[in-house]
Write a protein that holds these residues in place. Structure first.
Motif, PDB file in Angstrom:
ATOM      1  N   ILE A   1       6.542  10.526  -5.040  1.00  0.00           N
ATOM      2  CA  ILE A   1       7.291  11.494  -4.236  1.00  0.00           C
ATOM      3  C   ILE A   1       8.766  11.493  -4.636  1.00  0.00           C
ATOM      4  N   ILE A   2       9.304  10.277  -4.827  1.00  0.00           N
ATOM      5  CA  ILE A   2      10.708  10.177  -5.237  1.00  0.00           C
ATOM      6  C   ILE A   2      10.903  10.766  -6.624  1.00  0.00           C
ATOM      7  N   LEU A   3       9.943  10.504  -7.509  1.00  0.00           N
ATOM      8  CA  LEU A   3      10.037  11.059  -8.856  1.00  0.00           C
ATOM      9  C   LEU A   3       9.994  12.579  -8.828  1.00  0.00           C
ATOM     10  N   GLY A   4       9.262  13.147  -7.867  1.00  0.00           N
ATOM     11  CA  GLY A   4       9.245  14.596  -7.730  1.00  0.00           C
ATOM     12  C   GLY A   4      10.606  15.155  -7.368  1.00  0.00           C
TER      13      GLY A   4
ATOM     14  N   ARG B   1       0.836  -1.190   0.000  1.00  0.00           N
ATOM     15  CA  ARG B   1       0.000   0.000   0.000  1.00  0.00           C
ATOM     16  C   ARG B   1       0.884   1.259   0.000  1.00  0.00           C
ATOM     17  N   GLY B   2       0.573   2.158  -0.888  1.00  0.00           N
ATOM     18  CA  GLY B   2       1.354   3.390  -1.013  1.00  0.00           C
ATOM     19  C   GLY B   2       2.553   3.265  -1.929  1.00  0.00           C
ATOM     20  N   ASN B   3       2.644   2.161  -2.660  1.00  0.00           N
ATOM     21  CA  ASN B   3       3.776   1.957  -3.564  1.00  0.00           C
ATOM     22  C   ASN B   3       3.892   3.096  -4.579  1.00  0.00           C
ATOM     23  N   ASN B   4       2.814   3.371  -5.263  1.00  0.00           N
ATOM     24  CA  ASN B   4       2.838   4.422  -6.290  1.00  0.00           C
ATOM     25  C   ASN B   4       3.032   5.807  -5.680  1.00  0.00           C
TER      26      ASN B   4
END
Length: 302
Positions: A134-137, A126-129
């Motif tokens: 957030i990391i991609l940001g 849960r919360g994988n995406n």
């Protein structure tokens, strides 16, 4: 007795076969593409050639001769000797600092990015995406925007003006994690992981023996990008460091360059130092490019 006449069998005339056009064989296309590649090669190689030529000149020859032509006096070895011996060999200290920041930082950042990317790609939770988003940001945030907040944070922790103030930020590579996640999704076969689990291997062992081997091309790419980025980083060490003995090569060479108005001999010290500073990056690219090239063509031929 009758003779039966048979008509000679005539084969139908063969139709002229249509000329098969192979991609990239059109002469005009080849000329245009070759011209673009030549211009791109000159764009990237001309500064390197200029540095090589400039490092062989004295300060007087730098301003009295053509920038892309060698001078009559070959002064390379004298310049390099002065670079390595000036101020009790401070350049050697800067060079080793850069190896520490870029080498260890890029190596650990690659491992962390591989572990994070592999986990986000192969484990569903849960919360994988959300975590990945957030990391991609972080890829969109420039390093100069985080330098001052990092300085204030490290100052409160007592880490400013230390090796850790430059090394710790080098361990984070949002782009590397993004690339490892995409690559792991495409290349790490779930059946391979299931087979390893059936053999009794734990998740940590599977990651190190299976995941890292499959991710090798992506890891080389991340390592090269991080190595070049940290080695050429200037703003973060400028903000974090005040002790000249902790400077990396980029900051040290800029210190020399800032003194050329007062002492013109720093021109030849700077050009000689720049030549030495690009050698590790060139070696890393030559040694690791075969892994990079293999990863780019993986799966193209079965």
């Amino acid at each position: 007795m009758t003779t039966q006449l048979t008509k000679p069998v005539t084969k139908p005339a063969a139709k002229p076969s249509a000329k098969v056009h192979k991609p990239g064989t059109k002469k005009s296309t080849t000329i245009v593409v070759t011209g673009i590649l030549v211009v791109a090669a000159l764009y990237f190689l001309a500064p390197v050639y200029w540095v090589l030529v400039a490092s062989t000149k004295s300060t007087a020859d730098l301003f009295s001769t053509n920038g892309f032509a060698f001078a009559a006096n070959f002064n390379l070895w004298n310049n390099l000797s002065q670079v390595l011996s000036y101020d009790n060999g401070i350049f050697v200290r800067w060079f080793l600092n850069s190896i520490l920041y870029a080498g260890i930082g890029a190596l650990l950042a690659t491992y962390i990015a591989a572990a994070g990317g592999y986990a986000l790609a192969k484990y569903q939770f849960r919360g994988n995406n959300l975590v990945f988003g957030i990391i991609l940001g972080g890829v969109l945030v420039p390093g100069t925007a985080t330098a001052l907040p990092l300085f204030l944070l490290f100052s409160q922790m007592g880490l400013a003006n230390t090796y850790w103030s430059v090394l710790l930020p080098s361990l984070v590579s949002p782009f590397g994690l993004f690339l490892c996640r995409i690559y792991a999704q495409a290349t790490v076969d779930p059946a391979l992981l299931e087979a390893a689990r059936l053999d009794g291997a734990g998740e940590i062992r599977i990651f190190h023996t299976v995941g890292l081997r499959v991710l090798t091309p992506a890891l080389v790419t991340v390592f090269l990008f991080q190595l070049v980025g940290v080695w050429n980083n200037y703003f973060l060490p400028l903000v974090m460091l005040s002790d000249t003995k902790l400077y990396p090569v980029t900051l040290g060479l800029n210190t020399w360059l800032s003194q050329v108005n007062r002492l013109p001999e720093f021109y030849q010290l700077t050009t000689g130092g720049v030549l030495l500073s690009i050698i590790p990056l060139a070696i890393a690219m030559v040694v690791l490019q075969r892994f990079w090239r293999g990863g780019l063509t993986e799966g193209s031929v079965k």
